[in-house]
Design a protein around this motif. Structure first.
Motif, PDB file in Angstrom:
ATOM      1  N   LYS A  33       2.675   8.556 -18.870  1.00  0.00           N
ATOM      2  CA  LYS A  33       4.131   8.538 -18.678  1.00  0.00           C
ATOM      3  C   LYS A  33       4.510   8.372 -17.213  1.00  0.00           C
ATOM      4  O   LYS A  33       5.393   7.571 -16.864  1.00  0.00           O
ATOM      5  CB  LYS A  33       4.754   9.820 -19.235  1.00  0.00           C
ATOM      6  N   ALA A  34       3.859   9.127 -16.330  1.00  0.00           N
ATOM      7  CA  ALA A  34       4.204   9.049 -14.908  1.00  0.00           C
ATOM      8  C   ALA A  34       3.870   7.678 -14.331  1.00  0.00           C
ATOM      9  O   ALA A  34       4.610   7.168 -13.474  1.00  0.00           O
ATOM     10  CB  ALA A  34       3.464  10.141 -14.132  1.00  0.00           C
ATOM     11  N   ALA A  35       2.782   7.074 -14.786  1.00  0.00           N
ATOM     12  CA  ALA A  35       2.402   5.751 -14.276  1.00  0.00           C
ATOM     13  C   ALA A  35       3.482   4.722 -14.602  1.00  0.00           C
ATOM     14  O   ALA A  35       3.869   3.914 -13.746  1.00  0.00           O
ATOM     15  CB  ALA A  35       1.068   5.327 -14.871  1.00  0.00           C
ATOM     16  N   VAL A  36       3.982   4.761 -15.815  1.00  0.00           N
ATOM     17  CA  VAL A  36       5.015   3.803 -16.221  1.00  0.00           C
ATOM     18  C   VAL A  36       6.336   4.113 -15.530  1.00  0.00           C
ATOM     19  O   VAL A  36       6.982   3.219 -14.963  1.00  0.00           O
ATOM     20  CB  VAL A  36       5.191   3.811 -17.750  1.00  0.00           C
ATOM     21  N   ASP A  37       6.750   5.368 -15.558  1.00  0.00           N
ATOM     22  CA  ASP A  37       8.050   5.739 -14.972  1.00  0.00           C
ATOM     23  C   ASP A  37       8.110   5.417 -13.487  1.00  0.00           C
ATOM     24  O   ASP A  37       9.103   4.863 -12.995  1.00  0.00           O
ATOM     25  CB  ASP A  37       8.319   7.238 -15.179  1.00  0.00           C
ATOM     26  N   SER A  38       7.058   5.776 -12.762  1.00  0.00           N
ATOM     27  CA  SER A  38       7.057   5.563 -11.321  1.00  0.00           C
ATOM     28  C   SER A  38       6.972   4.080 -10.975  1.00  0.00           C
ATOM     29  O   SER A  38       7.627   3.612 -10.042  1.00  0.00           O
ATOM     30  CB  SER A  38       5.885   6.326 -10.682  1.00  0.00           C
ATOM     31  N   SER A  39       6.181   3.328 -11.732  1.00  0.00           N
ATOM     32  CA  SER A  39       6.081   1.894 -11.488  1.00  0.00           C
ATOM     33  C   SER A  39       7.411   1.205 -11.724  1.00  0.00           C
ATOM     34  O   SER A  39       7.832   0.353 -10.935  1.00  0.00           O
ATOM     35  CB  SER A  39       5.010   1.287 -12.407  1.00  0.00           C
ATOM     36  N   LEU A  40       8.082   1.567 -12.807  1.00  0.00           N
ATOM     37  CA  LEU A  40       9.386   0.978 -13.089  1.00  0.00           C
ATOM     38  C   LEU A  40      10.384   1.291 -11.986  1.00  0.00           C
ATOM     39  O   LEU A  40      11.132   0.426 -11.535  1.00  0.00           O
ATOM     40  CB  LEU A  40       9.914   1.499 -14.427  1.00  0.00           C
ATOM     41  N   GLY A  46       0.814  -1.208   0.000  1.00  0.00           N
ATOM     42  CA  GLY A  46       0.000   0.000   0.000  1.00  0.00           C
ATOM     43  C   GLY A  46       0.847   1.257   0.000  1.00  0.00           C
ATOM     44  O   GLY A  46       0.529   2.244  -0.661  1.00  0.00           O
ATOM     45  N   GLY A  47       1.964   1.221   0.722  1.00  0.00           N
ATOM     46  CA  GLY A  47       2.861   2.380   0.734  1.00  0.00           C
ATOM     47  C   GLY A  47       3.497   2.621  -0.619  1.00  0.00           C
ATOM     48  O   GLY A  47       3.598   3.761  -1.076  1.00  0.00           O
ATOM     49  N   CYS A  48       3.923   1.534  -1.286  1.00  0.00           N
ATOM     50  CA  CYS A  48       4.530   1.669  -2.613  1.00  0.00           C
ATOM     51  C   CYS A  48       3.527   2.208  -3.629  1.00  0.00           C
ATOM     52  O   CYS A  48       3.838   3.103  -4.422  1.00  0.00           O
ATOM     53  CB  CYS A  48       5.063   0.324  -3.082  1.00  0.00           C
ATOM     54  N   LEU A  49       2.323   1.668  -3.599  1.00  0.00           N
ATOM     55  CA  LEU A  49       1.296   2.133  -4.527  1.00  0.00           C
ATOM     56  C   LEU A  49       0.896   3.570  -4.228  1.00  0.00           C
ATOM     57  O   LEU A  49       0.565   4.339  -5.140  1.00  0.00           O
ATOM     58  CB  LEU A  49       0.076   1.212  -4.455  1.00  0.00           C
ATOM     59  N   GLY A  50       0.936   3.935  -2.954  1.00  0.00           N
ATOM     60  CA  GLY A  50       0.656   5.322  -2.592  1.00  0.00           C
ATOM     61  C   GLY A  50       1.682   6.276  -3.171  1.00  0.00           C
ATOM     62  O   GLY A  50       1.351   7.371  -3.621  1.00  0.00           O
ATOM     63  N   GLU A  51       2.956   5.850  -3.176  1.00  0.00           N
ATOM     64  CA  GLU A  51       4.011   6.675  -3.771  1.00  0.00           C
ATOM     65  C   GLU A  51       3.798   6.830  -5.273  1.00  0.00           C
ATOM     66  O   GLU A  51       3.983   7.920  -5.834  1.00  0.00           O
ATOM     67  CB  GLU A  51       5.374   6.035  -3.505  1.00  0.00           C
ATOM     68  N   ALA A  77     -12.079   1.704 -20.891  1.00  0.00           N
ATOM     69  CA  ALA A  77     -11.272   1.438 -22.086  1.00  0.00           C
ATOM     70  C   ALA A  77      -9.864   2.009 -21.922  1.00  0.00           C
ATOM     71  O   ALA A  77      -8.865   1.339 -22.240  1.00  0.00           O
ATOM     72  CB  ALA A  77     -11.949   2.034 -23.320  1.00  0.00           C
ATOM     73  N   ILE A  78      -9.773   3.237 -21.417  1.00  0.00           N
ATOM     74  CA  ILE A  78      -8.450   3.852 -21.221  1.00  0.00           C
ATOM     75  C   ILE A  78      -7.672   3.099 -20.146  1.00  0.00           C
ATOM     76  O   ILE A  78      -6.469   2.850 -20.291  1.00  0.00           O
ATOM     77  CB  ILE A  78      -8.597   5.341 -20.845  1.00  0.00           C
ATOM     78  N   TYR A  79      -8.349   2.704 -19.082  1.00  0.00           N
ATOM     79  CA  TYR A  79      -7.680   1.956 -18.030  1.00  0.00           C
ATOM     80  C   TYR A  79      -7.129   0.639 -18.568  1.00  0.00           C
ATOM     81  O   TYR A  79      -5.995   0.240 -18.250  1.00  0.00           O
ATOM     82  CB  TYR A  79      -8.630   1.683 -16.861  1.00  0.00           C
ATOM     83  N   LEU A  80      -7.898  -0.045 -19.406  1.00  0.00           N
ATOM     84  CA  LEU A  80      -7.444  -1.325 -19.961  1.00  0.00           C
ATOM     85  C   LEU A  80      -6.244  -1.139 -20.889  1.00  0.00           C
ATOM     86  O   LEU A  80      -5.381  -2.009 -20.973  1.00  0.00           O
ATOM     87  CB  LEU A  80      -8.597  -2.011 -20.696  1.00  0.00           C
ATOM     88  N   VAL A  81      -6.202   0.000 -21.588  1.00  0.00           N
ATOM     89  CA  VAL A  81      -5.029   0.305 -22.413  1.00  0.00           C
ATOM     90  C   VAL A  81      -3.799   0.490 -21.523  1.00  0.00           C
ATOM     91  O   VAL A  81      -2.690   0.046 -21.854  1.00  0.00           O
ATOM     92  CB  VAL A  81      -5.274   1.572 -23.265  1.00  0.00           C
ATOM     93  N   MET A  82      -3.988   1.122 -20.376  1.00  0.00           N
ATOM     94  CA  MET A  82      -2.875   1.395 -19.464  1.00  0.00           C
ATOM     95  C   MET A  82      -2.479   0.186 -18.634  1.00  0.00           C
ATOM     96  O   MET A  82      -1.330   0.096 -18.172  1.00  0.00           O
ATOM     97  CB  MET A  82      -3.261   2.526 -18.500  1.00  0.00           C
ATOM     98  N   ARG A  83      -3.386  -0.732 -18.425  1.00  0.00           N
ATOM     99  CA  ARG A  83      -3.205  -1.800 -17.445  1.00  0.00           C
ATOM    100  C   ARG A  83      -1.915  -2.612 -17.612  1.00  0.00           C
ATOM    101  O   ARG A  83      -1.263  -2.954 -16.613  1.00  0.00           O
ATOM    102  CB  ARG A  83      -4.418  -2.737 -17.455  1.00  0.00           C
ATOM    103  N   PRO A  84      -1.493  -2.942 -18.848  1.00  0.00           N
ATOM    104  CA  PRO A  84      -0.236  -3.696 -18.968  1.00  0.00           C
ATOM    105  C   PRO A  84       0.969  -2.979 -18.379  1.00  0.00           C
ATOM    106  O   PRO A  84       1.983  -3.618 -18.069  1.00  0.00           O
ATOM    107  CB  PRO A  84      -0.078  -3.865 -20.488  1.00  0.00           C
ATOM    108  N   PHE A  85       0.865  -1.662 -18.200  1.00  0.00           N
ATOM    109  CA  PHE A  85       1.997  -0.898 -17.665  1.00  0.00           C
ATOM    110  C   PHE A  85       1.739  -0.435 -16.231  1.00  0.00           C
ATOM    111  O   PHE A  85       2.538   0.295 -15.653  1.00  0.00           O
ATOM    112  CB  PHE A  85       2.289   0.284 -18.581  1.00  0.00           C
ATOM    113  N   LEU A  86       0.632  -0.881 -15.660  1.00  0.00           N
ATOM    114  CA  LEU A  86       0.326  -0.602 -14.260  1.00  0.00           C
ATOM    115  C   LEU A  86       0.504  -1.850 -13.397  1.00  0.00           C
ATOM    116  O   LEU A  86       0.881  -1.767 -12.239  1.00  0.00           O
ATOM    117  CB  LEU A  86      -1.125  -0.098 -14.114  1.00  0.00           C
ATOM    118  N   ASN A  87       0.207  -2.996 -13.960  1.00  0.00           N
ATOM    119  CA  ASN A  87       0.308  -4.259 -13.250  1.00  0.00           C
ATOM    120  C   ASN A  87       1.756  -4.743 -13.296  1.00  0.00           C
ATOM    121  O   ASN A  87       2.304  -4.948 -14.375  1.00  0.00           O
ATOM    122  CB  ASN A  87      -0.624  -5.280 -13.922  1.00  0.00           C
TER     123      ASN A  87
END
Length: 205
Positions: free
Chosen positions: A100-107, A71-76, A167-177
């Motif tokens: 961009k931020a979703a991918v960069d921060s997750s990585l 939860g802390g990591c996802l919060g960041e 639809a937008i969330y599903l496009v993003m999902r491969p880079f969020l999970n």
């Protein structure tokens, strides 16, 4: 998302936040060295210097500790995303920054520490509550941007809002999970720009 907004894991017992934080900090360090799957509550008890029974006064299981860390990591990550989005003035640019931020921060968070990555993987496989809340909040952020864009005339209004959000969330999902992100690593640098451009073209009024 601030720390206070992070979904509570299955905590219990005394409301002694210092002790609970101490357990979580020690667990995070131990997981970083030995991995989540290979660590037991007994291992944590030895490292911290508490009895296993004492740890169970604060957390009902190892997973509950893992959920707190997750939860802390996802919060960041969410905080990074919102900060990037808030720097943009118009909805189209906000959507680009969201991708961009979703991918960069997750990585950055999930791949800088391979052992802690196991926690993220377990969380996704077992659908821990922090991951469900994180997904919901990302969808809420997408909705906010879409509503603003529809009001400003930047985005079309004919498609039902819920359908567009999903639809937008599903496009993003491969880079969020984190599980799927690992498989998509080769595309992580170019994907945010290409996918956000594709989405923005579909949103044109």
């Amino acid at each position: 998302m601030n720390k206070s907004d992070t979904p509570a894991a299955s905590t219990r017992g005394p409301a002694d936040h210092d002790v609970r934080d101490q357990i979580v900090a020690a667990a995070k360090e131990h997981f970083s060295h030995y991995g989540y799957e290979k660590t037991t509550v007994s291992d944590l008890a030895k490292v911290i210097g508490f009895s296993k029974a004492y740890i169970y006064k604060f957390f009902e299981s190892k997973q509950a500790i893992g959920e707190m860390i997750c939860g802390g990591c996802l919060g960041e990550i969410e905080a990074d995303i919102r900060a990037a989005v808030n720097e943009a003035d118009r909805p189209p640019e906000k959507l680009r920054r969201l991708f961009k931020a979703a991918v960069d921060s997750s990585l950055r968070l999930f791949f800088q520490d391979r052992k802690l990555y196991e926690i993220a993987a377990s969380a996704c496989i077992e659908r821990w509550r922090p991951t469900l809340v994180y997904e919901q909040r990302i969808q809420e952020l997408i909705r906010e941007i879409l509503q603003e864009g529809r009001q400003s005339g930047d985005f079309e209004r004919k498609t039902p809002l819920d359908e567009t959000v999903m639809a937008i969330y599903l496009v993003m999902r491969p880079f969020l999970n984190p599980l799927i992100l690992q498989q998509s690593f080769d595309y992580a640098e170019v994907a945010p720009g290409q996918l956000s451009s594709l989405v923005l073209r579909s949103l044109s009024p």
